[in-house]
Design a protein around this motif. Sequence first.
Motif, PDB file in Angstrom:
ATOM      1  N   VAL A 154       1.023  -1.157  -0.014  1.00  0.00           N
ATOM      2  CA  VAL A 154       0.045   0.101  -0.085  1.00  0.00           C
ATOM      3  C   VAL A 154       0.869   1.344  -0.086  1.00  0.00           C
ATOM      4  O   VAL A 154       1.542   1.652   0.953  1.00  0.00           O
ATOM      5  CB  VAL A 154      -0.900  -0.104   1.451  1.00  0.00           C
ATOM      6  CG1 VAL A 154      -1.753   1.407   1.075  1.00  0.00           C
ATOM      7  CG2 VAL A 154      -1.684  -1.436   1.164  1.00  0.00           C
ATOM      8  N   ALA A 155       1.242   1.818  -1.116  1.00  0.00           N
ATOM      9  CA  ALA A 155       1.924   2.904  -1.247  1.00  0.00           C
ATOM     10  C   ALA A 155       1.601   4.065  -0.277  1.00  0.00           C
ATOM     11  O   ALA A 155       2.513   5.000   0.031  1.00  0.00           O
ATOM     12  CB  ALA A 155       2.104   3.108  -2.741  1.00  0.00           C
ATOM     13  N   GLU A 156       0.191   4.352  -0.094  1.00  0.00           N
ATOM     14  CA  GLU A 156      -0.191   5.652   0.365  1.00  0.00           C
ATOM     15  C   GLU A 156       0.234   5.458   1.794  1.00  0.00           C
ATOM     16  O   GLU A 156       0.606   6.757   2.381  1.00  0.00           O
ATOM     17  CB  GLU A 156      -1.435   5.612   0.432  1.00  0.00           C
ATOM     18  CG  GLU A 156      -2.136   6.163  -1.023  1.00  0.00           C
ATOM     19  CD  GLU A 156      -2.302   4.700  -1.837  1.00  0.00           C
ATOM     20  OE1 GLU A 156      -2.118   3.625  -1.032  1.00  0.00           O
ATOM     21  OE2 GLU A 156      -2.908   4.744  -2.762  1.00  0.00           O
ATOM     22  N   VAL A 157       0.416   4.650   2.615  1.00  0.00           N
ATOM     23  CA  VAL A 157       0.703   4.464   4.014  1.00  0.00           C
ATOM     24  C   VAL A 157       2.477   4.018   3.784  1.00  0.00           C
ATOM     25  O   VAL A 157       2.824   2.936   3.494  1.00  0.00           O
ATOM     26  CB  VAL A 157       0.049   3.330   4.809  1.00  0.00           C
ATOM     27  CG1 VAL A 157       0.614   3.325   6.190  1.00  0.00           C
ATOM     28  CG2 VAL A 157      -1.397   3.455   4.580  1.00  0.00           C
ATOM     29  N   GLN A 158       3.060   5.157   4.500  1.00  0.00           N
ATOM     30  CA  GLN A 158       4.600   4.980   4.634  1.00  0.00           C
ATOM     31  C   GLN A 158       5.131   5.032   5.874  1.00  0.00           C
ATOM     32  O   GLN A 158       4.465   5.701   6.726  1.00  0.00           O
ATOM     33  CB  GLN A 158       5.037   6.240   3.858  1.00  0.00           C
ATOM     34  CG  GLN A 158       4.749   5.954   2.297  1.00  0.00           C
ATOM     35  CD  GLN A 158       5.576   7.187   1.601  1.00  0.00           C
ATOM     36  OE1 GLN A 158       6.346   7.811   1.792  1.00  0.00           O
ATOM     37  NE2 GLN A 158       4.949   7.491   0.169  1.00  0.00           N
ATOM     38  N   GLY A 159       6.185   4.363   6.131  1.00  0.00           N
ATOM     39  CA  GLY A 159       6.772   4.195   7.597  1.00  0.00           C
ATOM     40  C   GLY A 159       8.222   4.258   7.339  1.00  0.00           C
ATOM     41  O   GLY A 159       8.921   3.649   6.191  1.00  0.00           O
ATOM     42  N   GLU A 160       9.130   4.535   8.169  1.00  0.00           N
ATOM     43  CA  GLU A 160      10.586   4.564   8.402  1.00  0.00           C
ATOM     44  C   GLU A 160      10.932   3.816   9.743  1.00  0.00           C
ATOM     45  O   GLU A 160      10.599   4.401  10.815  1.00  0.00           O
ATOM     46  CB  GLU A 160      11.230   5.848   8.104  1.00  0.00           C
ATOM     47  CG  GLU A 160      12.610   6.027   8.077  1.00  0.00           C
ATOM     48  CD  GLU A 160      13.286   5.463   6.851  1.00  0.00           C
ATOM     49  OE1 GLU A 160      14.392   5.028   6.742  1.00  0.00           O
ATOM     50  OE2 GLU A 160      12.299   5.227   5.764  1.00  0.00           O
ATOM     51  N   LEU A 161      11.818   3.001   9.857  1.00  0.00           N
ATOM     52  CA  LEU A 161      12.163   2.468  10.924  1.00  0.00           C
ATOM     53  C   LEU A 161      13.792   2.726  11.151  1.00  0.00           C
ATOM     54  O   LEU A 161      14.365   2.670  10.295  1.00  0.00           O
ATOM     55  CB  LEU A 161      11.937   0.918  11.001  1.00  0.00           C
ATOM     56  CG  LEU A 161      12.257   0.246  12.497  1.00  0.00           C
ATOM     57  CD1 LEU A 161      11.448  -0.954  12.629  1.00  0.00           C
ATOM     58  CD2 LEU A 161      13.740  -0.286  12.413  1.00  0.00           C
ATOM     59  N   ALA A 162      14.031   3.229  12.374  1.00  0.00           N
ATOM     60  CA  ALA A 162      15.344   3.369  12.564  1.00  0.00           C
ATOM     61  C   ALA A 162      15.724   2.907  13.828  1.00  0.00           C
ATOM     62  O   ALA A 162      15.213   3.003  15.067  1.00  0.00           O
ATOM     63  CB  ALA A 162      15.610   5.043  12.741  1.00  0.00           C
ATOM     64  N   GLU A 163      16.849   2.273  14.075  1.00  0.00           N
ATOM     65  CA  GLU A 163      17.451   1.533  15.266  1.00  0.00           C
ATOM     66  C   GLU A 163      18.078   2.505  16.325  1.00  0.00           C
ATOM     67  O   GLU A 163      18.592   3.572  15.649  1.00  0.00           O
ATOM     68  CB  GLU A 163      18.271   0.267  15.113  1.00  0.00           C
ATOM     69  CG  GLU A 163      17.796  -1.029  14.551  1.00  0.00           C
ATOM     70  CD  GLU A 163      18.964  -1.929  14.370  1.00  0.00           C
ATOM     71  OE1 GLU A 163      18.556  -3.172  15.245  1.00  0.00           O
ATOM     72  OE2 GLU A 163      20.030  -1.855  13.687  1.00  0.00           O
ATOM     73  N   THR A 164      17.540   2.247  17.678  1.00  0.00           N
ATOM     74  CA  THR A 164      18.351   3.152  18.805  1.00  0.00           C
ATOM     75  C   THR A 164      18.939   2.314  19.858  1.00  0.00           C
ATOM     76  O   THR A 164      18.885   0.963  19.481  1.00  0.00           O
ATOM     77  CB  THR A 164      17.288   3.961  19.545  1.00  0.00           C
ATOM     78  OG1 THR A 164      16.468   3.037  20.023  1.00  0.00           O
ATOM     79  CG2 THR A 164      16.703   4.746  18.591  1.00  0.00           C
ATOM     80  N   ASP A 165      19.640   2.763  20.719  1.00  0.00           N
ATOM     81  CA  ASP A 165      20.184   2.008  21.801  1.00  0.00           C
ATOM     82  C   ASP A 165      19.371   1.151  22.893  1.00  0.00           C
ATOM     83  O   ASP A 165      19.821   0.120  23.088  1.00  0.00           O
ATOM     84  CB  ASP A 165      21.175   2.961  22.676  1.00  0.00           C
ATOM     85  CG  ASP A 165      22.409   3.417  22.166  1.00  0.00           C
ATOM     86  OD1 ASP A 165      22.726   2.988  20.836  1.00  0.00           O
ATOM     87  OD2 ASP A 165      22.642   4.548  22.433  1.00  0.00           O
ATOM     88  N   TRP A 166      18.229   1.719  22.763  1.00  0.00           N
ATOM     89  CA  TRP A 166      17.150   1.103  23.590  1.00  0.00           C
ATOM     90  C   TRP A 166      16.115   0.356  22.805  1.00  0.00           C
ATOM     91  O   TRP A 166      15.256  -0.367  23.186  1.00  0.00           O
ATOM     92  CB  TRP A 166      16.425   2.004  24.634  1.00  0.00           C
ATOM     93  CG  TRP A 166      15.844   3.071  23.751  1.00  0.00           C
ATOM     94  CD1 TRP A 166      14.636   3.049  23.402  1.00  0.00           C
ATOM     95  CD2 TRP A 166      16.187   4.136  23.602  1.00  0.00           C
ATOM     96  NE1 TRP A 166      14.075   4.288  22.890  1.00  0.00           N
ATOM     97  CE2 TRP A 166      15.208   4.954  22.854  1.00  0.00           C
ATOM     98  CE3 TRP A 166      17.487   4.806  23.736  1.00  0.00           C
ATOM     99  CZ2 TRP A 166      15.292   6.370  22.571  1.00  0.00           C
ATOM    100  CZ3 TRP A 166      17.563   5.919  23.251  1.00  0.00           C
ATOM    101  CH2 TRP A 166      16.562   7.031  22.646  1.00  0.00           C
ATOM    102  N   GLY A 167      15.842   0.329  21.367  1.00  0.00           N
ATOM    103  CA  GLY A 167      15.002  -0.332  20.700  1.00  0.00           C
ATOM    104  C   GLY A 167      15.139   0.240  19.072  1.00  0.00           C
ATOM    105  O   GLY A 167      16.106   0.315  18.478  1.00  0.00           O
ATOM    106  N   TYR A 168      13.819   0.980  19.003  1.00  0.00           N
ATOM    107  CA  TYR A 168      13.869   1.470  17.485  1.00  0.00           C
ATOM    108  C   TYR A 168      12.911   2.748  17.364  1.00  0.00           C
ATOM    109  O   TYR A 168      11.746   2.759  18.367  1.00  0.00           O
ATOM    110  CB  TYR A 168      13.521   0.435  16.370  1.00  0.00           C
ATOM    111  CG  TYR A 168      12.344  -0.384  16.662  1.00  0.00           C
ATOM    112  CD1 TYR A 168      11.175   0.101  16.336  1.00  0.00           C
ATOM    113  CD2 TYR A 168      12.476  -1.509  17.604  1.00  0.00           C
ATOM    114  CE1 TYR A 168       9.763  -0.860  16.333  1.00  0.00           C
ATOM    115  CE2 TYR A 168      11.390  -2.213  17.678  1.00  0.00           C
ATOM    116  CZ  TYR A 168      10.016  -2.079  17.142  1.00  0.00           C
ATOM    117  OH  TYR A 168       8.885  -2.632  17.477  1.00  0.00           O
TER     118      TYR A 168
END
Length: 736
Positions: free
Chosen positions: A207-221
Amino acid sequence: MFWKNTSIRLKLIVIGIILMTIPIAMSNLYIREMDRFLWRGQKEALLTTAKGIATILNDQSEFFSQNTAVPEVLGKQGALYTQRIEGPIQLNGETEDWESLQVLSNYFTGEDPQFCDLDYDLNSFSIRNIIGYNDTYLYGLFEVNDLERVFRDPAKVALNSSDQMRILLERGNGNLERYLLLSNEPGRMSAFLMDDQWEFPLTGDNVAEVQGELAETDWGYVIELRIPRSIIGYRSKIGFSVVDVDDSETREVRQIITTSPRESGEEPTQVIVRSPGLAKVLEGLGPLRSRIWVLDRQRQVRSVAGNLWNLPEPGFSDAETNTEPGQAEFIPVRMLMDFVDRLFPDPPLQFKDYPPSSVDRPDQIVVSIIETGNPRADIRMSLDDKAEIIVAGHPIFADGEIIGAVLVEQSSTEVSSLHYQFVRSLSVVTVLVFFSVLVVLAVFAWRLTMRIRKLHNITDQAITPEGRVRMEHIPKQDSSNDELGALNRSFSSMLSRLSGYMRYLEKLPDTLAHEMNNPLGVVSSSLEMLENDIPQTKNNHHMQRATYGIHRLKSLLSSLTEAASLEEALQDEEKESINLPQLISDFVSGNQYVYTDHEFRVDNRSSHLFIEGSPEYLAQMLDKLIDNATEYSTPDTPIIVRSRKNGHYAEISVLNEGSELQEDILERLFEPMVSGSNHDARKPHLGLGLYVVKVISEYHGGSYHARNRAGKKGVEFTVSIPLLGLGANAAFHGNA
């Protein structure tokens, strides 16, 4: 009794401690008054703030119109609050674009209570959520605390086996749509339209309309997502869930946290949009150290700004707030401060209260302000009863009618912290000051008592127990100019005068004897010549009385000179070994012929008791004891002279039958010029006989005492003299 037997040093310390209670009581009263003053001042300050904000919002009815909530109407409790985003939001997994919306963030744990409270461990699985919007998109930021991250396995067809984001959307017609966001690695996330089990996609296309970006952190993401408002539609509802999978082998779902207040998490909620105009007005107030609520007439929250506390970021350790090493404090001060901390515990910095996402405020103070139109200030407890919160409210008017209210809240933590710091500092300073005062008092008392004790010891040694002056002045006078120094010099002057007077008294008997012997000799010779010249006067009564008086005066002078010169004579006397029973037997047998009117009995319990002394002076001592016994004994009663061994001492006792003596006389009989009552007035008596006994016994290292006889009326005089060593006793025993 305790106070009389207490030293000056302890008295000063006790007085210092008693005096210390006065400032402590005054400090306690001052602290209470200051506490009331701070609370009253804080109430007035918040009420002034509320009045100022209400004045700004007066006649601004457009802020309270239902249309300010954009297409979505105000929802029910638990709705997702959002605020308009003015700047651009880049989907890069960073949080810098969300700084202005941090106040609207919420923590979720997925447990009961659903919102994160202060006792929750932020290092466990939890999320922080922020929702924002602009004219085109609805944005979401999810900071996930998850130490075990499991990404999608492309080999698996089912999509419910990894960490993922779920979006539940309810359109206006009541139909539910499910969108799933997940990724194989950090970066852009894939979005799928899912079945009702969240297991398989309905189609294989993203579904191109719904977009998300995930980035890792020291305690999770961190997940940033963007949804077109065209998809959401008019009066739609939406819900978000974060799925946690920790085991990459089994890939079982461990926990799901939903932002929906429904227990099932399968019912979306409305998105509530704060009034943009109100938000700008509150933002213009600058940094807030309190929380401001703007409510409409229905007590629904229109906008909120500020906060009552600062919650820690997820994943951050408490160690970061610790003091730096090396900031060591003086140990006694640190111990004192710890003790004060236990007496005055620091108020809690965090507590549980109404979250910024609350829809309405049914507080009694809000009801009263809106219904009566009168401003009010009050104090209420937090939801967990850990802190007190000062609340001040003021009505908002438009065209003469109440359209809402401003509620300004501030935690008592700040006031209590100031109060705590004040009490802590005041207590520490007070204790240190009075401890210093006590130390100074103790040193002063010690110095004072040492000077008094020194003066006491010197004056005590200056005079013998008999009252004779040993020194003419105090050898080390106190040079101080205070009262003790003056007392020291006064004692020294007094000793000097007293010693001069004592020298005069010591020479007085010899002077009297010298001065009176010549007149007495003249009178005595004149009486003898008168008897020779006039024979008729030899047996004359008046002549006999005159002769008796002359003899009595001579006896008195002899007693005075004997007592005065005895101590001086004893200093040159040499001691020798004496068998005391033998000495007593010889002396009593010789005196039997002198005292023909009395019967003497010798009771020597042992025939060999050797002592070291002077036979002449021991005989003089026995003479005084026997003379005293014959003077006070009843006629025709025996006088017993006894000797016996008592431990390391030889005891000489003289017992007579007669009148008893009073206890106060018994204690003073051996002092000079003291005698028992009812003595023969025809005999000269100055009370010096037993004083001679005392001097001779002390010369021999012995002791003396008198007591009334037990069982018989009479008095017993006893003198104890130390025995010679065993070797000397054995030698003399052999010679005997």
